[in-house]
Design an enzyme around this catalytic site. Sequence first.
Site, PDB file in Angstrom:
ATOM      1  N   ASP A  70      12.406  24.730 -13.494  1.00  0.00           N
ATOM      2  CA  ASP A  70      13.462  25.316 -14.428  1.00  0.00           C
ATOM      3  C   ASP A  70      12.664  26.215 -15.601  1.00  0.00           C
ATOM      4  O   ASP A  70      11.716  25.530 -16.172  1.00  0.00           O
ATOM      5  CB  ASP A  70      14.696  24.633 -14.904  1.00  0.00           C
ATOM      6  CG  ASP A  70      14.410  23.439 -15.214  1.00  0.00           C
ATOM      7  OD1 ASP A  70      13.440  22.941 -15.617  1.00  0.00           O
ATOM      8  OD2 ASP A  70      15.423  22.433 -15.220  1.00  0.00           O
ATOM      9  N   ASN A 138      25.946  15.749 -17.339  1.00  0.00           N
ATOM     10  CA  ASN A 138      27.039  16.415 -16.743  1.00  0.00           C
ATOM     11  C   ASN A 138      26.557  16.478 -15.197  1.00  0.00           C
ATOM     12  O   ASN A 138      27.349  17.259 -14.581  1.00  0.00           O
ATOM     13  CB  ASN A 138      27.095  17.861 -17.382  1.00  0.00           C
ATOM     14  CG  ASN A 138      25.839  18.804 -17.179  1.00  0.00           C
ATOM     15  OD1 ASN A 138      24.931  18.240 -16.728  1.00  0.00           O
ATOM     16  ND2 ASN A 138      26.086  20.019 -17.385  1.00  0.00           N
ATOM     17  N   HIS A 140      24.071  17.548 -13.638  1.00  0.00           N
ATOM     18  CA  HIS A 140      23.214  18.556 -13.364  1.00  0.00           C
ATOM     19  C   HIS A 140      21.779  18.034 -12.620  1.00  0.00           C
ATOM     20  O   HIS A 140      21.471  17.248 -13.273  1.00  0.00           O
ATOM     21  CB  HIS A 140      22.914  19.826 -14.212  1.00  0.00           C
ATOM     22  CG  HIS A 140      22.095  19.336 -15.415  1.00  0.00           C
ATOM     23  ND1 HIS A 140      22.154  20.251 -16.681  1.00  0.00           N
ATOM     24  CD2 HIS A 140      20.929  18.602 -15.558  1.00  0.00           C
ATOM     25  CE1 HIS A 140      21.204  19.469 -17.331  1.00  0.00           C
ATOM     26  NE2 HIS A 140      20.452  18.804 -16.919  1.00  0.00           N
ATOM     27  N   GLU A 145      24.227  23.783 -13.062  1.00  0.00           N
ATOM     28  CA  GLU A 145      25.105  23.326 -13.834  1.00  0.00           C
ATOM     29  C   GLU A 145      26.545  23.327 -12.993  1.00  0.00           C
ATOM     30  O   GLU A 145      26.722  24.207 -12.013  1.00  0.00           O
ATOM     31  CB  GLU A 145      25.338  24.261 -15.215  1.00  0.00           C
ATOM     32  CG  GLU A 145      24.360  24.362 -15.965  1.00  0.00           C
ATOM     33  CD  GLU A 145      23.919  23.343 -16.761  1.00  0.00           C
ATOM     34  OE1 GLU A 145      23.993  22.121 -16.480  1.00  0.00           O
ATOM     35  OE2 GLU A 145      23.547  23.646 -18.100  1.00  0.00           O
TER      36      GLU A 145
HETATM   37  C1  F6R Z   1      14.383  19.338 -16.820  1.00  0.00           C
HETATM   38  C2  F6R Z   1      15.617  19.522 -16.169  1.00  0.00           C
HETATM   39  C3  F6R Z   1      16.822  18.648 -16.375  1.00  0.00           C
HETATM   40  C4  F6R Z   1      16.643  17.378 -16.931  1.00  0.00           C
HETATM   41  C5  F6R Z   1      17.785  16.497 -17.009  1.00  0.00           C
HETATM   42  C6  F6R Z   1      17.700  15.209 -17.913  1.00  0.00           C
HETATM   43  O1  F6R Z   1      13.388  20.159 -16.302  1.00  0.00           O
HETATM   44  O2  F6R Z   1      15.706  20.254 -15.147  1.00  0.00           O
HETATM   45  O3  F6R Z   1      17.583  18.729 -15.557  1.00  0.00           O
HETATM   46  O4  F6R Z   1      15.824  16.811 -15.950  1.00  0.00           O
HETATM   47  O5  F6R Z   1      18.604  17.305 -18.128  1.00  0.00           O
HETATM   48  O6  F6R Z   1      16.898  15.232 -18.968  1.00  0.00           O
HETATM   49  P1  F6R Z   1      16.257  13.882 -19.837  1.00  0.00           P
HETATM   50  O7  F6R Z   1      15.418  13.521 -18.927  1.00  0.00           O
HETATM   51  O8  F6R Z   1      15.682  14.672 -21.039  1.00  0.00           O
HETATM   52  O9  F6R Z   1      17.517  13.045 -20.091  1.00  0.00           O
END
Ligand code: F6R
Length: 244
Positions: A70, A138, A140, A145
């Site tokens: 992403d 959430n 995702h 999302e």
């Molecule tokens: C990052 C991504 C997000 C994170 C997720 C968890 O490229 O796509 O889905 O993997 O938000 O983030 P952390 O590991 O910082 O809690």
Amino acid sequence: MGDLRIAVVEDDEALSRTGADLVADAIARHPTAAVVPATGNTPMGLYAELAGRRRAGTLDVGRVTAVQLDEYLGLDAGDRRSLFGWMHRSFLDPLGIEGEHVVRLPTDGDLEEACVSFDRELLARGGIDLAILGLGSNGHLGFNEPPAEANVPTRAVDLSPMTVEANGRYWGDVADVPTRAVTLGLGPLLSARAIVLVVSGLGKRAIVHRLLEGPVGPSVPASFLQTAEGDVTVVVDRSAWGNR
Ligand code: F6R
């Protein structure tokens, strides 16, 4: 449908080691694997562990291809908040993956058309072999999302207020977090031959149990891991899992 396994580990170090074992095994079995490495905080120790194994000569990633998960939209080239930049620093550089072994998401031009071509080309090259993912509080995966259906393609999205808030810890201030992004779709992600989801910390406790034990549906995109095509391993630390 693949197998879904849960590995509960005691701490960050064990999470990184166990995650790295799974990734290293997958690459040993399939040296030309297409691997998706999430950014975010949770997999950083895992990537450092992989880099250590490469330096020690026990991991060969010379033929691996990295596929971007992403990226925020609306950033100038070289912006400190680029997720491609983060992926470079944490995964590509330490593992020596470069050039034609890096597949980058489109971020400008006609994004709708570019994302359709991206998915088509990804499929033509054999899809994703291994996705290393983190979990949004959430629910995702990537920036898929809620609500997100299991077959949504790669596309531009608006980030939810919860994700913008959570991403504030990466860039110092919530006001610095871009609100639009492009993400690999759940469709291509859930078709991966293997998925390693790393989950850490008390703040992820409710959502990790919801994704594993709750109903499967678009309100928790990660719940579709229960029905993913490939093998899924959820590596979760004790503080996220609780004392069950
Ligand atoms: C990052 C991504 C997000 C994170 C997720 C968890 O490229 O796509 O889905 O993997 O938000 O983030 P952390 O590991 O910082 O809690």
